[in-house]
Design an enzyme around this catalytic site. Structure first.
Site, short mmCIF file in Angstrom:
data_model
loop_
_atom_site.label_atom_id
_atom_site.label_comp_id
_atom_site.label_asym_id
_atom_site.label_seq_id
_atom_site.Cartn_x
_atom_site.Cartn_y
_atom_site.Cartn_z
N LYS A 1 9.94 -15.08 -13.58
CA LYS A 1 9.43 -14.09 -14.54
C LYS A 1 8.27 -14.66 -15.33
CE LYS A 1 10.90 -11.25 -13.74
NZ LYS A 1 11.73 -10.39 -12.92
N ARG B 1 3.10 0.34 -5.45
CA ARG B 1 3.02 -0.34 -4.15
C ARG B 1 1.73 -1.16 -4.01
NH1 ARG B 1 6.69 2.80 -0.71
NH2 ARG B 1 5.85 1.76 1.10
N TRP C 1 -2.87 -2.64 -1.66
CA TRP C 1 -2.55 -4.02 -2.03
C TRP C 1 -3.12 -4.86 -0.91
CZ3 TRP C 1 0.20 -8.16 0.03
CH2 TRP C 1 0.49 -9.21 -0.87
N GLU D 1 15.32 -17.25 -11.98
CA GLU D 1 14.76 -15.97 -12.40
C GLU D 1 13.81 -16.18 -13.60
OE1 GLU D 1 14.41 -13.12 -11.33
OE2 GLU D 1 14.16 -11.74 -12.99
N LYS E 1 4.76 -3.53 -6.76
CA LYS E 1 6.18 -3.33 -7.07
C LYS E 1 7.04 -3.35 -5.82
CE LYS E 1 9.51 -2.25 -9.92
NZ LYS E 1 9.99 -3.41 -10.68
N HIS F 1 16.62 -36.43 -8.77
CA HIS F 1 16.22 -36.67 -7.38
C HIS F 1 14.72 -36.40 -7.17
CE1 HIS F 1 20.36 -37.31 -6.32
NE2 HIS F 1 20.66 -36.21 -7.01
N ASN G 1 -0.47 1.93 6.11
CA ASN G 1 0.40 0.99 5.40
C ASN G 1 1.06 0.12 6.46
OD1 ASN G 1 2.22 -0.28 3.67
ND2 ASN G 1 3.69 1.38 3.82
N GLY G 2 0.98 -1.21 6.28
CA GLY G 2 1.58 -2.11 7.27
C GLY G 2 0.58 -3.19 7.63
N CYS H 1 0.83 -1.19 0.00
CA CYS H 1 0.00 0.00 0.00
C CYS H 1 0.87 1.25 0.00
CB CYS H 1 -0.93 0.07 1.20
SG CYS H 1 -1.91 -1.41 1.42
N GLU I 1 5.15 -14.84 -12.99
CA GLU I 1 4.51 -13.59 -12.59
C GLU I 1 3.91 -12.83 -13.77
OE1 GLU I 1 6.84 -10.50 -10.74
OE2 GLU I 1 8.59 -11.01 -11.92
#
Ligand code: F6R
Length: 596
Positions: free
Chosen positions: A473, A27, A73, A469, A591, A492, A97-98, A2, A476
């Protein structure tokens, strides 16, 4: 996560408030809201972003000279209008926020004494607690202070009272919040990006602080209730409006910006010396989340070669609670694009407590991690608007490798390895540009993977981290299920996933391990996998006859790693396009992850 922003001014604030809010959308962007006061008291909330909020406000509602706004968010409660902030109770509006960890207990107590709640959020308890204190006769500031004494968890809170419309009250613990000012305007915001263009200077609140803002004054009280004097810094000018230029998405533009981002980062850090306390490190502990973690894992392979120092790669959300022994002589390296990631930030006090110096590899240099680090080792990727890390990832690779070179110099390690890494860094911008030219072939591969709806990425050494990575990517951006494994681990367990036609994508350069990686590719191929090799010109011949598709990417060694990264980014981007995803703002993400 947020983002919060508030303004108290001698002029109407709605327009500037919404513009500042728009800057904070990285955010979180599932819903937005605003409260404006003086004259009147207006509260509006929408599902959507700052522009939707602007559209929802009638002109006659925008006269308020004080206001608070929020972009959300979701943590507690679905993205619905009633869960959007500000939460309002009896003329007390709050943006938060939090995470309030004891909200359930507080809510229960308040409900028992007759309070009615409208949302599913943890945040809603805050206006109720403040209103309760006001009803007991507490003055505005005292009411805020009494309310936050109940809270466990992390909060940056801005409060607007209908009956005190020329003031904003702020409280902070655990979540970052800044106060900004210029003549006739005082602001509160989650970061400097929202303050740019609105304020000239800013100061960061500390845990336990309360602040009282009016159009021409800022009063900060520390955790002992004493008036605190804090250092003010200049707010950097807002970066040039982020134009899409010829690109359809910020993410794609940022992929294309990598040559410049890498050149700038390398130029800034070339020859930068290490202070003695850091140069004497006996061990490096890299702490990060998400892509920043993979950047550290990729760079580690070369940093160990460069320096002979043992390098630990630690997931911040695990490390903060693991009570891991930290050896004397260690140096911590926090890697974070935003410099605000809550879990990474939470590891800082662990290092402080043991006297371990902290290097902050950050892209946002006016961030909390940057401010708290002993040495800022910056990336200069420029602002990244796409939610997925692209240019910040490769810029981190450059910065981390430059850090390795600096340690190698300070420790007088093998100059030949140093020369090899420096040559790779010098070549990297051109290698990125050349890889981008392979976009049509990568788009074709992406369409195939989108059709299969799954992918397994493998590699060894740096290739294993790059595979991580790649899977992140692809997940997401396209929401395709993707896994990454160190190639030697396949047998394995994960090899059981392989069916006829499974996409397996291999990252391998021509290093000592290429033969081993080719063997792993053979193993999955023998079980029906459709293998794609991302490799260099020599690796292309090693994979001929094993991989159905060989992408011979430019560069060798260190430089080639950058080609592999650009390729995986374009692959994920095109898979997302093929599936009609919101590339710049994937679902459920933000973000900057400022909650744990
Ligand atoms: C992935 C991505 C995230 C971030 C992670 C850490 O594309 O962007 O995984 O890398 O949230 O963020 P920072 O680097 O800001 O600490």
């Amino acid at each position: 996560m947020c983002g919060i922003v508030g303004l108290v001014s001698t002029q109407p604030v709605a327009r500037d408030l919404i513009s500042g809010l728009g800057q904070l959308e990285y955010r979180g962007y599932d819903s937005a809201g605003i409260a404006l006061a003086g004259p009147g008291f207006v509260v509006r909330k929408v599902i959507g972003c700052a522009t939707d909020l602007a559209a929802a406000l009638r002109l006659d509602e925008t006269a308020g000279r004080a206001g608070i706004a929020h972009t959300r968010w979701a943590t507690h409660g679905k993205p619905e209008e009633r869960n959007a902030h500000p939460h309002v109770y009896q003329g007390v509006a709050v943006v938060h926020n939090g995470i309030i960890e004891n909200h359930a207990m507080l809510r229960e107590r308040l409900v028992e004494s007759g309070h009615v709640f409208l949302s599913d959020t943890d945040s809603e308890v805050v206006p109720h607690l403040i209103a309760e204190a006001r009803a007991r006769g507490a003055a505005h500031l005292d009411a805020v202070q009494q309310a936050v004494e109940w809270l466990h968890g992390a909060y940056a809170i801005a409060v607007l009272f209908a009956d005190k419309p020329d003031h904003i009250f702020v409280a902070k613990y655990g979540s970052p919040v800044l106060i900004g000012a210029r003549s006739g305007v005082v602001a509160v915001a989650s970061d400097t990006i929202a303050l740019a263009g609105l304020c000239l200077r800013y100061t960061a609140l500390e845990d336990g602080d309360l602040a009282v803002l009016t159009p021409d004054s800022v009063r900060i009280l520390d955790s002992f209730g004493k008036t605190a004097s804090r250092t003010w810094e200049l707010v950097m000018d807002r970066e040039q409006a982020a134009e899409l230029d010829r690109f359809e998405h910020h993410t794609r533009r940022e992929i294309a910006e990598q040559p410049v981002a890498l050149r700038n980062t390398d130029a800034l850090l070339r020859g930068k010396p290490l202070p003695d306390g850091i140069a004497a490190a006996q061990r490096l502990i890299f702490v990060a989340c998400g892509s920043s973690l993979y950047a550290a894992a990729t760079a580690r392979v070369w940093i160990e070669k460069l320096t002979g120092l043992p390098c630990d790669i630690e997931i911040a959300s695990e490390y903060r609670y693991r009570e891991a022994p930290i050896q004397a002589g260690s140096v911590a390296v926090l890697v974070s694009q935003s410099g605000e990631t809550a879990d990474s930030l939470a590891c800082l006090p662990l290092f402080r407590a043991r006297g371990v110096p902290v290097v902050g590899v950050v892209n946002v240099t006016q961030s909390t991690i940057a401010r708290a680090s002993d040495l800022v080792w910056p990336t200069t990727a420029g602002r990244e608007l796409g939610v997925a890390a692209t240019k910040s990832f490769t810029a981190q690779l450059v910065a981390l490798l430059r850090l390795g070179v600096a340690f190698s110099q300070a420790r007088d390690c093998d100059p030949a390895v140093r020369a090899q890494v420096v040559a790779g860094l010098t070549a990297a911008p051109m290698i990125c540009a050349e890889t981008e030219e392979m976009e049509p072939a990568l788009a074709e591969l992406a369409h195939w993977i989108a059709g299969e709806n799954e992918a397994l990425f493998i590699g060894r050494a740096a290739g294993a981290a790059i595979a991580g990575e790649a899977a992140l990517k692809l997940k997401e951006l396209s929401y395709i299920r993707a896994e990454a494994y160190a190639a030697g681990e396949l047998k394995h367990g994960p090899i059981a996933l392989i069916r006829q036609g499974s996409p397996v994508l291999v990252f391998a350069g021509t290093d000592a391990l290429v033969g081993k990686t080719v063997s792993n590719a053979e193993e999955v191929r023998a079980r029906g996998a459709n293998v794609v090799a991302f490799t260099d010109a020599d690796g292309a011949s090693a994979f001929a006859g094993v991989a159905e598709t060989v992408m011979a990417l430019p560069g060798r060694g260190v430089g080639h790693m950058f080609a592999q990264v650009v390729a995986l980014q374009l692959l994920a981007y095109h898979a997302a396009l093929a599936l009609g995803r919101n590339v710049d703002r994937p679902r459920n993400l933000a973000k900057s992850v400022t909650v744990e």
